[in-house]
Design a protein around this motif. Sequence first.
Motif, PDB file in Angstrom:
ATOM      1  N   ALA A  82       0.827  -1.208   0.000  1.00  5.08           N
ATOM      2  CA  ALA A  82       0.000   0.000   0.000  1.00  5.08           C
ATOM      3  C   ALA A  82       0.862   1.259   0.000  1.00  5.08           C
ATOM      4  O   ALA A  82       1.884   1.326   0.692  1.00  5.08           O
ATOM      5  N   CYS A  83       0.451   2.235  -0.782  1.00  8.51           N
ATOM      6  CA  CYS A  83       1.140   3.525  -0.845  1.00  8.51           C
ATOM      7  C   CYS A  83       0.393   4.495   0.065  1.00  8.51           C
ATOM      8  O   CYS A  83      -0.662   5.028  -0.296  1.00  8.51           O
ATOM      9  N   LEU A  84       0.950   4.737   1.253  1.00  4.15           N
ATOM     10  CA  LEU A  84       0.268   5.518   2.285  1.00  4.15           C
ATOM     11  C   LEU A  84       1.041   6.797   2.560  1.00  4.15           C
ATOM     12  O   LEU A  84       2.229   6.764   2.899  1.00  4.15           O
ATOM     13  N   VAL A  85       0.342   7.918   2.419  1.00  2.57           N
ATOM     14  CA  VAL A  85       0.959   9.231   2.571  1.00  2.57           C
ATOM     15  C   VAL A  85       0.319   9.972   3.739  1.00  2.57           C
ATOM     16  O   VAL A  85      -0.899  10.148   3.779  1.00  2.57           O
ATOM     17  N   VAL A  86       1.131  10.384   4.689  1.00  2.00           N
ATOM     18  CA  VAL A  86       0.633  11.183   5.809  1.00  2.00           C
ATOM     19  C   VAL A  86       0.515  12.635   5.371  1.00  2.00           C
ATOM     20  O   VAL A  86       1.448  13.194   4.780  1.00  2.00           O
ATOM     21  N   LEU A  87      -0.619  13.235   5.644  1.00  2.00           N
ATOM     22  CA  LEU A  87      -0.810  14.675   5.441  1.00  2.00           C
ATOM     23  C   LEU A  87      -1.357  15.227   6.746  1.00  2.00           C
ATOM     24  O   LEU A  87      -2.506  14.982   7.102  1.00  2.00           O
ATOM     25  N   TYR A 107       5.601  11.855   4.205  1.00  2.00           N
ATOM     26  CA  TYR A 107       5.109  12.626   5.348  1.00  2.00           C
ATOM     27  C   TYR A 107       5.043  14.081   4.913  1.00  2.00           C
ATOM     28  O   TYR A 107       6.064  14.742   4.744  1.00  2.00           O
ATOM     29  N   LEU A 108       3.829  14.558   4.709  1.00  2.00           N
ATOM     30  CA  LEU A 108       3.598  15.916   4.224  1.00  2.00           C
ATOM     31  C   LEU A 108       2.882  16.747   5.282  1.00  2.00           C
ATOM     32  O   LEU A 108       2.160  16.208   6.117  1.00  2.00           O
ATOM     33  N   LEU A 109       3.077  18.054   5.219  1.00  2.00           N
ATOM     34  CA  LEU A 109       2.398  18.968   6.138  1.00  2.00           C
ATOM     35  C   LEU A 109       1.304  19.725   5.391  1.00  2.00           C
ATOM     36  O   LEU A 109       1.434  20.022   4.195  1.00  2.00           O
ATOM     37  N   LYS A 110       0.239  20.047   6.107  1.00  2.00           N
ATOM     38  CA  LYS A 110      -0.899  20.727   5.485  1.00  2.00           C
ATOM     39  C   LYS A 110      -0.565  22.160   5.077  1.00  2.00           C
ATOM     40  O   LYS A 110      -1.342  22.791   4.359  1.00  2.00           O
ATOM     41  N   THR A 111       0.570  22.649   5.520  1.00  2.00           N
ATOM     42  CA  THR A 111       1.024  23.983   5.108  1.00  2.00           C
ATOM     43  C   THR A 111       1.725  23.942   3.755  1.00  2.00           C
ATOM     44  O   THR A 111       2.146  24.976   3.237  1.00  2.00           O
ATOM     45  N   ALA A 112       1.841  22.766   3.162  1.00  2.00           N
ATOM     46  CA  ALA A 112       2.566  22.609   1.898  1.00  2.00           C
ATOM     47  C   ALA A 112       1.893  23.385   0.770  1.00  2.00           C
ATOM     48  O   ALA A 112       0.670  23.541   0.739  1.00  2.00           O
ATOM     49  N   ALA A 132       8.350  16.246   4.075  1.00  2.00           N
ATOM     50  CA  ALA A 132       8.304  17.699   4.151  1.00  2.00           C
ATOM     51  C   ALA A 132       9.625  18.191   4.729  1.00  2.00           C
ATOM     52  O   ALA A 132      10.238  17.530   5.574  1.00  2.00           O
ATOM     53  N   LYS A 133      10.088  19.349   4.284  1.00  2.00           N
ATOM     54  CA  LYS A 133      11.386  19.858   4.738  1.00  2.00           C
ATOM     55  C   LYS A 133      11.452  19.948   6.257  1.00  2.00           C
ATOM     56  O   LYS A 133      12.458  19.558   6.875  1.00  2.00           O
ATOM     57  N   GLU A 134      10.401  20.452   6.875  1.00  2.00           N
ATOM     58  CA  GLU A 134      10.402  20.589   8.331  1.00  2.00           C
ATOM     59  C   GLU A 134      10.497  19.225   9.012  1.00  2.00           C
ATOM     60  O   GLU A 134      11.194  19.064  10.020  1.00  2.00           O
ATOM     61  N   ALA A 135       9.809  18.235   8.449  1.00  2.00           N
ATOM     62  CA  ALA A 135       9.869  16.883   9.011  1.00  2.00           C
ATOM     63  C   ALA A 135      11.265  16.295   8.853  1.00  2.00           C
ATOM     64  O   ALA A 135      11.807  15.681   9.778  1.00  2.00           O
ATOM     65  N   ALA A 136      11.860  16.486   7.677  1.00  2.00           N
ATOM     66  CA  ALA A 136      13.216  15.989   7.445  1.00  2.00           C
ATOM     67  C   ALA A 136      14.219  16.683   8.356  1.00  2.00           C
ATOM     68  O   ALA A 136      15.134  16.051   8.894  1.00  2.00           O
ATOM     69  N   ASP A 137      14.033  17.990   8.548  1.00  2.00           N
ATOM     70  CA  ASP A 137      14.924  18.753   9.436  1.00  2.00           C
ATOM     71  C   ASP A 137      14.817  18.247  10.874  1.00  2.00           C
ATOM     72  O   ASP A 137      15.817  18.143  11.590  1.00  2.00           O
TER      73      ASP A 137
END
Length: 209
Positions: A82-87, A107-112, A132-137
Amino acid sequence: MDTSQKTIRVLLADDHPIMRDGLRSSIDFEPDMSVVGEASDGQEALDRYRELLPDVALIDLQMPNADGLQAIQAIRALYPDACLVVLTTYPGDARVRRALESGAIAYLLKTADRQDMLAAIRAAAAGRRVLAKEAADDLHAHEGYELLTPRELSVLRLVAEGNGNRDIAQKLCISEDTVKARMKTILDKLDAEDRTHAVTIALRRGFMD
């Protein structure tokens, strides 16, 4: 446009109807994507995934009746590919780690930005991990840090509720000395100055919601 191009079938799982409406409008506008279903909680996300078998499921973490993380784990257990993406609204290295370890590919943020989100869905559908950059940071900033254990988290959650050592010991059926020892370890792991600071850090990093 190449009419032979495969359409990416997307399932939306979010408990906010306005959010789902906005995502549907953005995704359905794209010639290579289509929203095939929606879910408003974690259990419905699992049920709808079983029914629809989408190419990508876009899943919020904060939902009732089984949260997003539980939905991801349940879907992944039944459908390993399954391809599961967190937003989600929330970054935090501990939260990101749990999502990735549970089976999320992105893992994406809703501010994207809208275009960044659409590009991330395409990348995830192609099997590429996206953070997301913030998540990676956050992950990079806490690389090598020890995670809190379930026992330590049980103590910290009771601290967050305002309980003292004696009350925590009674509720967890452990000694006060054990509570103190766990609390010392928690402070060391989180590099916190005191109990309140530890709770603040744990919330920010996603150990607790």
